[in-house]
Design an enzyme around this catalytic site. Structure first.
Site, PDB file in Angstrom:
ATOM      1  N   TYR A 180      40.326  44.458  43.326  1.00  8.73           N
ATOM      2  CA  TYR A 180      41.265  44.176  43.660  1.00  8.73           C
ATOM      3  C   TYR A 180      41.922  43.745  44.609  1.00  8.73           C
ATOM      4  O   TYR A 180      42.490  42.514  44.483  1.00  8.73           O
ATOM      5  CB  TYR A 180      42.771  45.216  43.037  1.00  8.73           C
ATOM      6  CG  TYR A 180      44.131  44.832  43.886  1.00  8.73           C
ATOM      7  CD1 TYR A 180      44.221  45.082  42.668  1.00  8.73           C
ATOM      8  CD2 TYR A 180      44.822  45.107  45.253  1.00  8.73           C
ATOM      9  CE1 TYR A 180      45.981  45.016  42.494  1.00  8.73           C
ATOM     10  CE2 TYR A 180      46.089  45.189  44.805  1.00  8.73           C
ATOM     11  CZ  TYR A 180      47.079  44.578  43.750  1.00  8.73           C
ATOM     12  OH  TYR A 180      48.309  44.959  43.557  1.00  8.73           O
ATOM     13  N   LYS A 239      43.087  39.305  43.333  1.00 10.24           N
ATOM     14  CA  LYS A 239      44.471  38.884  44.007  1.00 10.24           C
ATOM     15  C   LYS A 239      44.051  37.677  45.154  1.00 10.24           C
ATOM     16  O   LYS A 239      44.924  37.110  44.649  1.00 10.24           O
ATOM     17  CB  LYS A 239      44.827  40.102  44.723  1.00 10.24           C
ATOM     18  CG  LYS A 239      45.519  40.901  43.634  1.00 10.24           C
ATOM     19  CD  LYS A 239      46.814  40.418  42.761  1.00 10.24           C
ATOM     20  CE  LYS A 239      48.000  41.377  42.457  1.00 10.24           C
ATOM     21  NZ  LYS A 239      48.902  41.377  41.583  1.00 10.24           N
TER      22      LYS A 239
END
Ligand SMILES: [Zn+2]
Length: 679
Positions: free
Chosen positions: A567, A571
């Protein structure tokens, strides 16, 4: 007898009958559309002092017959209205003031400008429409003769007179001279019918319209039965047209591309036919008097790849339209006195090989223009064999478009901050996506939600309301995203605001993270952002109107978390892509900024799918029970507040509205997390 103000007591049976039959008249779009037409009924009521009063209920402006309710049929003092007939003249402004003065409830909407016409006639129930079929007969050379052949002396015939006091008097006199008529046909305007009951007036209306429709039914049906295929893509057409409106603000464009429309636009002589006056002068307020016709030498094949040559032809056609419109405005002012000029841009485009397009300040206004254009095309092309079309003269149309009552409304309302702007939100079925959509919709934007999950998407779109476009799309698939942007262009005309928001999370240490989970997150969080920005930026470049990209980044970019590698890394990559986009898109006036929320668990009742998936694992990795997690995040921020999807939406709105000359910036929405302070 009942009190005239419907909200105080139970409804008068006559009013109940009028509501019911008004809805029936309004339910047929070939009779009335979008607030067109009107109805009335007359009765008796008792006022607060116990006196019996003659009353007329007339449709209030802003109400649609199809969804009529008591509040949309304000009650007026009939005797006072009828006294006005003694006047020689009455200006439109004085007429509206007198009509309002006669309202039993001064809070009521202003009754129709045709109120006096209804009041001066003796009949209990009156129905009025701008039925396509009646206009198809009356709007042509020899139209009155044709109407007389079909309707005989069932109706009285009147030439065009501007709605208002003179028309009301003329209709009353015509009916007094022929007291047995069932109605009045107003040349190049529409039909009135009367009756002792709502049922009778409506039945006469439907019967007369049916006779007119039957007269050219075969030809009309043949137009609907024909079909052709589009050769142009929305992305190659509409953003280019929309861009030419830039100096007048943002407009929504609504495409209609049914097979019969495409076939009708290819027929010989249709261009000239469609340049004729509107079916009824009411339309000119929505569609202007003429459409803009854009054709590349009549042959559209191969243009799908030749976007540039379409742009050239379109710019020429629009420039010619603007020039003609300004000349028409000057002629009108010379004849009628100075008026406040409206913008000179078209409200309807006909594009052979693509379809027809309605243009408006809002989604609704664009849909109205498109609906009227569709009916106009069908009616004009479907009745060609009846003879040469003859619409109203230019000055009559000018009187309507530049009517003092319409001019008085100008500048009275201030548009919403995002009025006419189109926003695309990926991950639109999720909690944050829906929260952002709500805020942008409330600011006036047209919103397209993209999501891969059909069920979540449909539920979010339903909660947000009927004008939200829902598109099933996979952000990690190039073709899917191209098709999604095509759908947005066809529905709304282009793109001004892009919110790459779709995102996945996964909890695993780097040592245990599996390849398939790593790739899954990279595909959505990184490739998805790349494809969203790429496909939207191509549309925005064609518009040349600037715009805004607001990336849904994360607190995790500035302050990554353990066991959250896929993640945090994906991101961070997305944020770097946004920074590059800020560099590349600045020359086009496109702002690119990032919003960094922390831990948004829900949007109202809609729980975050991302947290539903990773919450239990995140809680475990922090040594918490899952239900303690929400409070944990709240307590760790400086302000000790939960972060809502609406909070994130407001941050997106700040950037989306381009209130400051800011690009490449990140805005935390996290209650204050010192480790994630931007630096
Ligand atoms: Zn009318």
């Amino acid at each position: 007898m009942q009190h005239p103000c419907p909200q105080t007591t139970s409804l008068d049976p006559i009013l109940v009958e009028r509501i019911r039959t008004s809805r029936l008249l309004g339910a047929d779009p070939t009779l009335v559309m979008h607030g067109g037409g009107n109805t009335s009924a007359k009765g008796e009521v008792v006022d607060l002092l116990g006196r019996s009063r003659q009353v007329i209920w007339v449709k209030g402006s802003g109400w649609d017959l199809a969804s009529m309710e008591a509040a949309g049929l304000p009650a007026l003092d009939l005797e006072q209205l009828r006294e006005l007939r003694a006047l020689e003249q009455l200006s439109d402004e004085d007429m509206v003031r007198e009509i309002r003065r006669c309202l039993f409830d001064p809070q009521s909407p202003t009754p129709s400008v045709e109120t006096l016409l209804h009041a001066f006639l003796p009949h209990r129930f009156i129905d009025h429409s701008h039925a396509d079929a009646v206009l198809a007969l009356s709007n042509r050379v020899g139209g009155e003769q044709l109407c007389r052949e079909i309707f005989g002396d069932r109706v009285a015939y009147l030439p065009f007179v501007m709605p208002g006091f003179p028309l009301a008097k003329a209709v009353a006199e015509a009916v007094e001279a022929q007291p047995d008529v069932e109605g009045v046909l107003l040349h190049q305007h529409g039909l009135f019918t009367f009756g002792d009951s709502g049922e009778e007036s409506l039945a006469r209306h439907l019967d007369l319209v049916g006779l007119a429709a039957a007269y050219y039914q075969t030809e009309h049906d043949a137009v609907l039965a024909a079909t052709a295929v589009a050769s142009l893509h929305a992305q190659d057409v509409v953003p280019i047209l929309r861009g030419t409106f830039a100096e007048y603000g943002h407009f929504v464009f609504d495409t209609r591309a049914d097979g019969w429309i495409l076939a009708a636009l290819e027929k010989d002589g249709v261009e000239q036919l469609m340049q004729s006056a509107p079916l009824t002068p009411d339309h000119s307020l929505r569609t202007k008097n003429q459409p803009c016709w854009i054709a590349c030498g009549g042959r559209m094949e191969g243009l799908a790849q030749a976007g540039d040559s379409f742009a050239g032809v379109a710019q020429q056609a629009i420039a010619r339209f603007v020039e003609d419109y300004r000349a028409y405005f000057e002629r009108g002012c010379a004849a009628r006195g100075q008026r406040i000029a409206l913008d000179p841009m078209p409200r309807v485009f006909y594009v052979p090989g693509y379809g027809l397009i309605g243009v408006g300040e809002t989604v609704k206004a664009a849909a109205i223009a498109a609906d009227l254009a569709e009916h106009t095309l069908l009616t004009k092309v479907g009745s060609r064999s009846l003879g040469a079309y003859e619409g109203l003269a230019e000055l009559d149309l000018f009187d309507m478009e530049y009517w003092s009552l319409e001019q008085a409304k100008l500048g009275k309302t201030s548009p919403q901050e995002l009025a006419g702007q189109v926003a695309v939100i990926t991950g639109g079925g999720g909690a944050i996506g829906e929260g952002v959509a709500r805020v942008l919709l409330d600011a006036g934007a047209a919103v397209a939600l993209l999501d891969i999950d059909e069920e979540l998407l449909a539920a979010a779109a339903a909660r947000l309301g009927g004008q939200t476009l829902a598109v099933i799309a996979d952000v990690s698939n190039e073709q899917s995203m191209g098709e999604a942007m095509e759908a947005v262009c066809a529905r709304f005309g282009g793109i001004d605001i892009v919110v790459p928001n779709a995102g996945l999370a996964h909890v695993a240490s780097l040592e245990t993270l599996q390849m398939k989970d790593w790739q899954r997150l990279i595909a959505v969080n990184q490739t998805g952002v790349f494809l969203t920005i790429q496909t939207a930026a191509r549309v925005m470049r064609k518009q040349g109107m600037g715009g805004s990209v607001v990336l849904m980044s994360s607190k995790n970019v500035a302050a990554p978390g353990a066991n959250f590698g896929a993640y945090s890394a994906s991101k961070a990559a997305a944020q770097q892509l946004a920074r590059v986009a800020a560099l590349e898109l600045a020359e086009q006036g496109i702002h690119v900024n990032m919003v960094c929320p922390d831990a948004v668990f829900r949007n109202g009742a809609n729980p975050s799918g991302l947290w539903a998936e990773v919450g239990p694992d995140r809680a475990r990795s922090r040594g918490l029970n899952p239900e303690e997690l929400e409070n944990f995040y709240q307590q760790r921020n400086l302000l000790k507040v939960p972060v809502s999807a609406q909070d994130v939406g407001r941050a997106v709105l700040f950037f989306a509205a381009r209130r400051t000359p800011t690009t490449g910036a990140m805005l935390p929405v996290d209650g204050g997390v010192p480790g994630a302070f931007p630096r």
